[in-house]
Design a protein around this motif. Structure first.
Motif, PDB file in Angstrom:
ATOM      1  N   UNK A  98      16.933  24.607 -47.575  1.00 54.92           N
ATOM      2  CA  UNK A  98      15.939  25.592 -47.145  1.00 54.92           C
ATOM      3  C   UNK A  98      14.529  25.085 -47.373  1.00 54.92           C
ATOM      4  N   UNK A  99      14.376  24.095 -48.245  1.00 54.87           N
ATOM      5  CA  UNK A  99      13.094  23.419 -48.441  1.00 54.87           C
ATOM      6  C   UNK A  99      13.054  22.112 -47.661  1.00 54.87           C
ATOM      7  N   UNK A 100      14.045  21.262 -47.873  1.00 54.49           N
ATOM      8  CA  UNK A 100      13.981  19.909 -47.311  1.00 54.49           C
ATOM      9  C   UNK A 100      13.982  19.897 -45.784  1.00 54.49           C
ATOM     10  N   UNK A 101      14.750  20.757 -45.147  1.00 55.29           N
ATOM     11  CA  UNK A 101      14.801  20.740 -43.684  1.00 55.29           C
ATOM     12  C   UNK A 101      13.489  21.196 -43.040  1.00 55.29           C
ATOM     13  N   UNK A 102      12.901  22.317 -43.450  1.00 61.42           N
ATOM     14  CA  UNK A 102      11.602  22.662 -42.850  1.00 61.42           C
ATOM     15  C   UNK A 102      10.491  21.683 -43.204  1.00 61.42           C
ATOM     16  N   UNK A 103      10.561  21.054 -44.385  1.00 57.69           N
ATOM     17  CA  UNK A 103       9.562  20.040 -44.734  1.00 57.69           C
ATOM     18  C   UNK A 103       9.645  18.867 -43.761  1.00 57.69           C
ATOM     19  N   UNK A 104      10.838  18.348 -43.549  1.00 61.56           N
ATOM     20  CA  UNK A 104      10.998  17.213 -42.644  1.00 61.56           C
ATOM     21  C   UNK A 104      10.692  17.599 -41.200  1.00 61.56           C
ATOM     22  N   UNK A 105      11.043  18.825 -40.814  1.00 63.27           N
ATOM     23  CA  UNK A 105      10.727  19.280 -39.457  1.00 63.27           C
ATOM     24  C   UNK A 105       9.224  19.369 -39.260  1.00 63.27           C
ATOM     25  N   UNK A 106       8.517  19.913 -40.242  1.00 64.62           N
ATOM     26  CA  UNK A 106       7.062  20.043 -40.143  1.00 64.62           C
ATOM     27  C   UNK A 106       6.391  18.679 -40.164  1.00 64.62           C
TER      28      UNK A 106
END
Length: 377
Positions: A98-106
């Motif tokens: 829930x943190x790592x995926x939106x961080x990498x997407x952004x």
């Protein structure tokens, strides 16, 4: 049935939560903030009361307390909302997807980058690792308050000071910390994201994003808010800016009851009870030769949230959890949506079985689990 999967969602809920949720479904059935009639106003007042309760619990401002679908939605609002062109993100090596995926997407969307810093049992070393990761274009440091796999707590107050020093937006994933750890906005957290259905004992489908307003956030969803309806532009004020569409009205009203339950019981009492159960469990499985990935005892209470990962020798995590389920014990097995942490502890191939008690778990239930583990190991 003995339920020990509270890190996924707490069960049972306090009786007050069940009662107010049922009441909300029949008494607060109008759309809050969308109509001027008495029924809508009455519902809006109940929602506002819940917002007040949640804001006060975390030391936030009512107008900066946003209801979301869950913690994941809150983290997406915060992470993607704070992203800027060519910006740099920092996160820890025990983060949930829930943190790592939106961080990498952004980072991909804005041509930015991300650095993952190593967490250790030494808070000072963890802090040094985080500081070494800072670059000139670092815009966001986001980390979990506590790992959902091994319960390890991050040094949130020290990280907040570090971010303040470098003018970095500090986002905290409080999915495993809210309700048990002392998380307050005045500690320097810029944006706190929490699940409503775990340690706050609210219903599933509820979450919170509380901001101090120091870092403006872009929106990722726009729509009807019941305010500024004459404008084609999304409102620029919270909470309306981030609450497009109809909220989970009954859910957020019941969430307020869950937070009031935690406040009355106190987070300190709940944490101490759950850590004692974790210590009892760890002491018991050590005698059985079961592999522990975090060993909670009285000496290290301050370093952990109440979550323990383990595996039964010569048995996969999934097979072990399935066998426990057949015996009436409900624990989760697998990667727990946190592959970074499993790479760190060497369990990426099969994951772990996770023990996570709640305020309602008893010593007798833990002892029953230990007897069953002794019989099947």
């Amino acid at each position: 049935m003995i339920y020990l999967d509270n890190a996924a969602t707490s069960f049972p809920k306090p009786r007050s939560v069940y009662n107010i949720w049922q009441n909300a479904m029949s008494v607060y059935g109008a759309n809050p903030g969308r109509s001027g009639h008495a029924f809508s106003v009455k519902t809006a007042e109940a929602v506002y009361h819940s917002r007040e309760v949640c804001a006060e619990f975390f030391g936030g401002e009512v107008e900066n307390t946003v209801f979301t679908l869950n913690c994941t939605a809150a983290l997406n609002f915060a992470i993607k909302g704070a992203a800027r062109q060519n910006c740099h993100f920092i996160m820890s090596d025990i983060e949930h997807n829930a943190v790592s995926r939106p961080v990498y997407a952004a980072a991909r969307e804005y041509g930015g980058s991300c650095t993952v810093f190593e967490t250790t049992m030494d808070d000072e070393q963890t802090l040094k690792n985080a500081e070494r990761a800072i670059q000139k274009n670092t815009a966001v440091l986001v980390c979990t308050a506590a790992s959902n796999v091994i319960g390890r707590r991050n040094p949130v107050p020290q990280l907040a000071e570090l971010c303040k020093k470098h003018n970095i937006c500090f986002i905290v994933d409080a999915a495993q910390g809210a309700g048990v750890l002392p998380l307050k906005m005045d500690s320097g957290i810029n944006i706190l994201c929490a699940a409503g259905h775990k340690g706050l004992y609210g219903p599933m489908g509820t979450g919170l994003m509380i901001t101090d307003g120091k870092f403006p956030l872009k929106t990722i969803i726009e729509g009807g808010t019941g305010s500024a309806s004459e404008s084609i532009l999304q409102p620029d004020f919270t909470p309306d800016r981030f609450e497009s569409g109809t909220i989970n009205t009954a859910g957020v009203i019941a969430l307020g009851a869950g937070v009031e339950f935690v406040k009355a019981k106190t987070s300190e009492v709940i944490l101490r009870h759950e850590l004692k159960l974790c210590e009892r469990f760890c002491r018991g499985v050590r005698r059985l030769g079961i592999t522990l990935y975090n060993d909670i005892n009285k000496e290290n209470y301050g370093q952990y949230a109440p979550v323990v990962s383990f595996n039964i020798k010569d048995m996969s995590a999934s097979d072990g959890a399935a066998m426990l389920s057949e015996n009436g014990f409900y624990l989760r097995a697998g990667l727990h949506c946190a592959p970074l942490c499993h790479k760190k502890i060497g369990t990426i191939d099969g994951g772990t079985i996770r023990f996570s008690p709640s305020v309602f778990t008893t010593e007798g239930e833990v002892d029953a689990l230990l007897r069953t583990l002794s019989a099947i190991r």
